[in-house]
Design an enzyme around this catalytic site. Structure first.
Site, short mmCIF file in Angstrom:
data_model
loop_
_atom_site.label_atom_id
_atom_site.label_comp_id
_atom_site.label_asym_id
_atom_site.label_seq_id
_atom_site.Cartn_x
_atom_site.Cartn_y
_atom_site.Cartn_z
N ASP A 171 0.86 -1.18 0.00
CA ASP A 171 0.00 0.00 0.00
C ASP A 171 0.90 1.24 0.00
O ASP A 171 1.74 1.39 0.88
CB ASP A 171 -0.87 -0.06 1.26
CG ASP A 171 -1.89 1.06 1.31
OD1 ASP A 171 -2.02 1.80 0.33
OD2 ASP A 171 -2.54 1.19 2.36
N ASP A 223 -3.37 2.29 -5.64
CA ASP A 223 -2.07 2.22 -4.95
C ASP A 223 -1.98 1.03 -4.00
O ASP A 223 -1.20 1.04 -3.07
CB ASP A 223 -1.83 3.51 -4.16
CG ASP A 223 -2.75 3.62 -2.96
OD1 ASP A 223 -3.93 3.24 -3.07
OD2 ASP A 223 -2.29 4.06 -1.90
N GLU A 224 -2.80 0.01 -4.23
CA GLU A 224 -2.85 -1.12 -3.30
C GLU A 224 -2.92 -2.43 -4.07
O GLU A 224 -3.69 -2.52 -5.03
CB GLU A 224 -4.16 -1.06 -2.50
CG GLU A 224 -4.04 -0.51 -1.13
CD GLU A 224 -5.37 -0.60 -0.41
OE1 GLU A 224 -5.80 -1.72 -0.08
OE2 GLU A 224 -5.98 0.46 -0.20
#
Ligand SMILES: [Mg+2]
Length: 372
Positions: free
Chosen positions: A14, A108-109
């Site tokens: 993350d 973003d993960e």
């Protein structure tokens, strides 16, 4: 090599304060400053705050006006989603190069299944270093025997965290944390749990599964009992397993006029379907989300006979749901979702058992496909 044949090694990666970090990469003079990425307009909310701004109590999904009051010296930036998406593509290309099974769950993960790797921890350290070198972004990583442990571990020591936990260690470390810490347990479920006297994850683990079943239904009760033991068994599935997409909009002013609401909802449905068709996706379950001016939020869903990405069909179902619900107060936010991608929606039909996941009502959701 796994200790038991069934054991897996899962990582959750993350990026820390993603939007703000991207902004800092192109404007290094922002580094170390209180920076807030937020929309404009009376209903704008914070999408991301730098850790410096968070020290003043600024957080995601907070009204931008409140963030300005808490931290007047912060630098406020308008979101640049095109740039964030571009950086995300670059990021995910690096993530996919690290292992074969990757599940991207946001810009973003991602989850990575590292079971096949001989040195999974070293591989993740390397990936974090490569991401920092190529993109300038800092990530937090959690590693565990399943997605649930990995996710909670990646959140535990942000920013730049690197936390490896067994299931038993996770149970001990988070025993006194509230149940909401567990992904999949949202505020609604947490409130109902508190009514049962369950305030911590340990309390939840000690609650008889029969009692949870009575309160939440048999499947959901079993799911909660497993989550309490950090034993949730979701697979890391590849891209095609993204199960839903949605659009939602917070209005600048609350809307009461049914015709206006219907127009907004139909537009969102068509827009959503436009992007679904482009990706060759369709789903069987159409749902709407309505947040009233008192912040109470309801969702209503209907399943159609075959998967669709037809804007008119989805708009029709969504409008039907809205008419049946008939909001009793002015509406602050409206959203539409299509779920149950792929032929077999059985997995996500049990989604009643997967309690709500909170997606902040930000303007970001207008622009992005958010996996459920
Ligand atoms: Mg992040």
């Amino acid at each position: 090599v796994p200790a038991n044949p069934g054991d897996r090694t899962i990582a959750h990666l993350d990026v820390d304060a993603f939007y703000v970090s991207v902004e800092c990469c192109r404007r290094p003079e922002l580094l170390g400053e209180a920076v807030v990425v937020a929309g404009s307009g009376p209903r704008a909310v914070v999408t991301t705050a730098s850790y410096e701004a968070r020290r003043y109590g600024v957080g995601s999904a907070m009204p931008a006006a409140k963030a300005r009051r808490l931290c007047p010296q912060a630098i406020f930036l308008a979101p640049d989603f095109a740039l964030y998406q571009q950086v995300s593509r670059q990021l995910m290309a690096l993530v996919r190069a690290a292992t074969t099974r990757v599940e991207v769950v946001g810009l973003d993960e991602a989850y990575l299944d590292l079971t096949e790797l001989s040195f999974p921890h070293a591989a993740m350290r390397r990936l974090v270093a490569v991401i920092a070198e190529r993109t300038g972004l800092t990530c937090s990583v959690g590693i565990g025997p399943n997605k649930q442990v990995a996710k909670v571990a990646s959140d535990a020591e942000k920013p730049a965290g690197f936390v490896v936990l067994t299931r038993a260690q996770a149970c001990v470390r988070f025993a006194q944390a509230p149940p909401e810490l567990i992904p999949g347990i949202g505020p609604k479920t947490a409130t109902r749990l508190r009514e049962l006297g369950v305030r911590t994850i340990e309390d939840l683990a000690q609650t008889p599964v029969e009692l949870l079943g009575e309160r939440f239904g048999t499947n959901a009760g079993r799911g909660l009992a497993r989550m309490a033991r950090f034993d949730h068994d979701g697979e890391v599935s590849d891209e095609r397993a993204v199960v839903s997409a949605s659009r939602e909009r917070t209005f600048d002013h609350d809307l009461s006029d049914p015709a206006e609401l219907e127009r907004a909802l139909a537009n969102m449905a068509r827009e959503l379907c436009g992007s679904l068709s482009k990706q060759g996706r369709s789903g069987r379950t159409v749902s709407i989300k309505v947040r009233l001016d008192d912040f109470s939020t309801v969702t209503r869903a209907r399943t159609v006979s075959r998967p669709t990405s037809d804007g008119e069909v989805v708009a029709d179902v969504a409008l039907g749901l809205l008419r049946d619900y008939r909001p009793s107060r002015p509406v602050r936010l409206l959203g539409v979702r299509v779920a149950g991608f792929g032929a077999d929606a059985a997995g996500s039909a049990g989604a009643a058992a997967t309690p709500e996941r909170s997606v902040p009502a930000t303007i970001a959701t207008d622009q992005l496909l958010l996996p459920l």
